[in-house]
Design a protein around this motif. Structure first.
Motif, PDB file in Angstrom:
ATOM      1  N   UNK A   3     -17.872  25.614 -20.726  1.00 46.94           N
ATOM      2  CA  UNK A   3     -17.978  24.251 -21.239  1.00 46.94           C
ATOM      3  C   UNK A   3     -17.646  24.186 -22.720  1.00 46.94           C
ATOM      4  N   UNK A   4     -18.076  25.189 -23.472  1.00 51.56           N
ATOM      5  CA  UNK A   4     -17.755  25.189 -24.892  1.00 51.56           C
ATOM      6  C   UNK A   4     -16.261  25.427 -25.098  1.00 51.56           C
ATOM      7  N   UNK A   5     -15.680  26.301 -24.263  1.00 47.84           N
ATOM      8  CA  UNK A   5     -14.245  26.547 -24.352  1.00 47.84           C
ATOM      9  C   UNK A   5     -13.460  25.284 -23.997  1.00 47.84           C
ATOM     10  N   UNK A  62     -16.305  20.403 -23.762  1.00 44.61           N
ATOM     11  CA  UNK A  62     -17.131  19.351 -23.182  1.00 44.61           C
ATOM     12  C   UNK A  62     -18.263  19.013 -24.147  1.00 44.61           C
ATOM     13  N   UNK A  63     -18.767  17.800 -24.111  1.00 42.13           N
ATOM     14  CA  UNK A  63     -19.888  17.453 -25.003  1.00 42.13           C
ATOM     15  C   UNK A  63     -21.077  18.381 -24.753  1.00 42.13           C
ATOM     16  N   UNK A 104     -29.356  20.080 -15.458  1.00 39.42           N
ATOM     17  CA  UNK A 104     -27.988  20.330 -14.991  1.00 39.42           C
ATOM     18  C   UNK A 104     -27.026  20.381 -16.170  1.00 39.42           C
ATOM     19  N   UNK A 105     -25.931  21.097 -15.941  1.00 41.26           N
ATOM     20  CA  UNK A 105     -24.813  21.119 -16.879  1.00 41.26           C
ATOM     21  C   UNK A 105     -23.851  19.973 -16.532  1.00 41.26           C
ATOM     22  N   UNK A 106     -22.986  19.648 -17.477  1.00 45.68           N
ATOM     23  CA  UNK A 106     -21.937  18.679 -17.188  1.00 45.68           C
ATOM     24  C   UNK A 106     -21.114  19.121 -15.979  1.00 45.68           C
ATOM     25  N   UNK A 107     -20.836  20.430 -15.926  1.00 37.94           N
ATOM     26  CA  UNK A 107     -19.975  20.954 -14.868  1.00 37.94           C
ATOM     27  C   UNK A 107     -20.599  20.767 -13.489  1.00 37.94           C
ATOM     28  N   UNK A 108     -21.921  20.760 -13.406  1.00 39.65           N
ATOM     29  CA  UNK A 108     -22.587  20.524 -12.119  1.00 39.65           C
ATOM     30  C   UNK A 108     -22.226  19.150 -11.571  1.00 39.65           C
ATOM     31  N   UNK A 109     -22.218  18.151 -12.436  1.00 41.80           N
ATOM     32  CA  UNK A 109     -21.873  16.799 -12.020  1.00 41.80           C
ATOM     33  C   UNK A 109     -20.384  16.674 -11.718  1.00 41.80           C
ATOM     34  N   UNK A 110     -19.546  17.351 -12.490  1.00 40.61           N
ATOM     35  CA  UNK A 110     -18.102  17.306 -12.250  1.00 40.61           C
ATOM     36  C   UNK A 110     -17.766  17.879 -10.884  1.00 40.61           C
TER      37      UNK A 110
END
Length: 264
Positions: free
Chosen positions: A59-61, A64-65, A216-222
């Motif tokens: 996510x940092x790479x 993402x917020x 959750x992480x952003x990626x979980x929702x994506x």
């Protein structure tokens, strides 16, 4: 259908309401299978934390917020963060259940479609939980995030070592978000009110809550959104099947005119 008829109000076998006993058994069976499957995914602590670090670094790479920025917004006041924790703990299952009951009673054809989509997404999520155990961000040290439910309450989880009712290493994909998004899509498709687009506030608020409470992480929702999009591609709502094209009356009349002209 006249101008005042809403989707799902058509008469006929296609809109017949499924037998309620069968539906109750089916939904209960799916729930038990899912709960059992979640338990199979427990015990992978080391792998879950390794995956968590990979997700955080990705996510940092990807720029993402940061989840920390969302949590900082909630931590401006105890009332706000407690409301977010309460929303996370109490809205997910009751809202989905109320949504399904309403569809069953008022839009049976849309109910069958929605049940199939939710079953497909939930089944895919279970496979993901089995093969990609993931510790939620609230457990990940070094991020600056805190477990807001544990600190401010209310909390639905106990210590991972003693919590035998849930698999806390099943963060990806987020069914909180996936189900909330399907609820909004289902209500938008099944109704015709000009206010129906406001249902999108539910998944938007759910996304804010699951990220801000560090569940959750952003990626979980994506990933949940991608799975839902894939399911919706193959499981189409009522009334969208491609029907055979019937020629317009003018087109049907042309061969007749030609035959008449040839016989003169």
């Amino acid at each position: 259908m006249n101008a005042r008829t809403e989707p799902g109000e058509e008469a006929g076998p296609a809109a017949a309401r499924p037998p309620i006993v069968r539906e109750l058994l089916l939904v209960a069976g799916l729930f038990l299978v899912y709960k059992f499957g979640r338990q199979l995914a427990t015990g992978h602590t080391g792998e879950a934390f390794r995956n968590a670090h990979h997700v955080w670094d990705f996510e940092r790479w990807a720029r993402l917020p940061s989840e920390l920025d969302v949590q900082d917004l909630l931590l401006h006041g105890d009332t706000l963060v407690k409301a977010a924790n309460t929303y996370y703990a109490t809205v997910h299952f009751p809202a989905t259940l109320a949504f399904l009951v309403w569809l069953y009673l008022r839009r049976p054809a849309h109910y069958v479609w929605t049940r199939r989509v939710l079953a497909a997404v939930t089944g895919a999520a279970l496979v993901g939980h089995l093969f990609f155990p993931l510790a939620p961000p609230r457990m990940l040290a070094g991020t600056g995030l805190i477990d807001t439910a544990r600190v401010y309450g209310p909390s639905v989880y106990g210590p991972p070592q003693t919590d035998h009712l849930s698999n806390q290493f099943a963060a990806m994909p987020s069914l909180h978000f996936g189900w909330a998004l399907m609820l909004a899509i289902g209500m938008i498709v099944a109704t015709r009110s000009r206010w129906r687009w406001l249902w999108l506030l539910h998944p938007a608020l759910t996304l804010l809550v699951i990220v801000g409470t560090a569940n959750h992480y952003w990626l979980d929702a994506i990933v949940a959104g991608a799975l839902l999009g894939l399911a919706l591609t193959f499981i189409r709502p009522p009334g969208t099947r491609t029907s055979q094209v019937v020629p317009a009356p003018q087109e049907q009349a042309e061969p007749v005119k030609e035959l008449v002209g040839a016989g003169r």
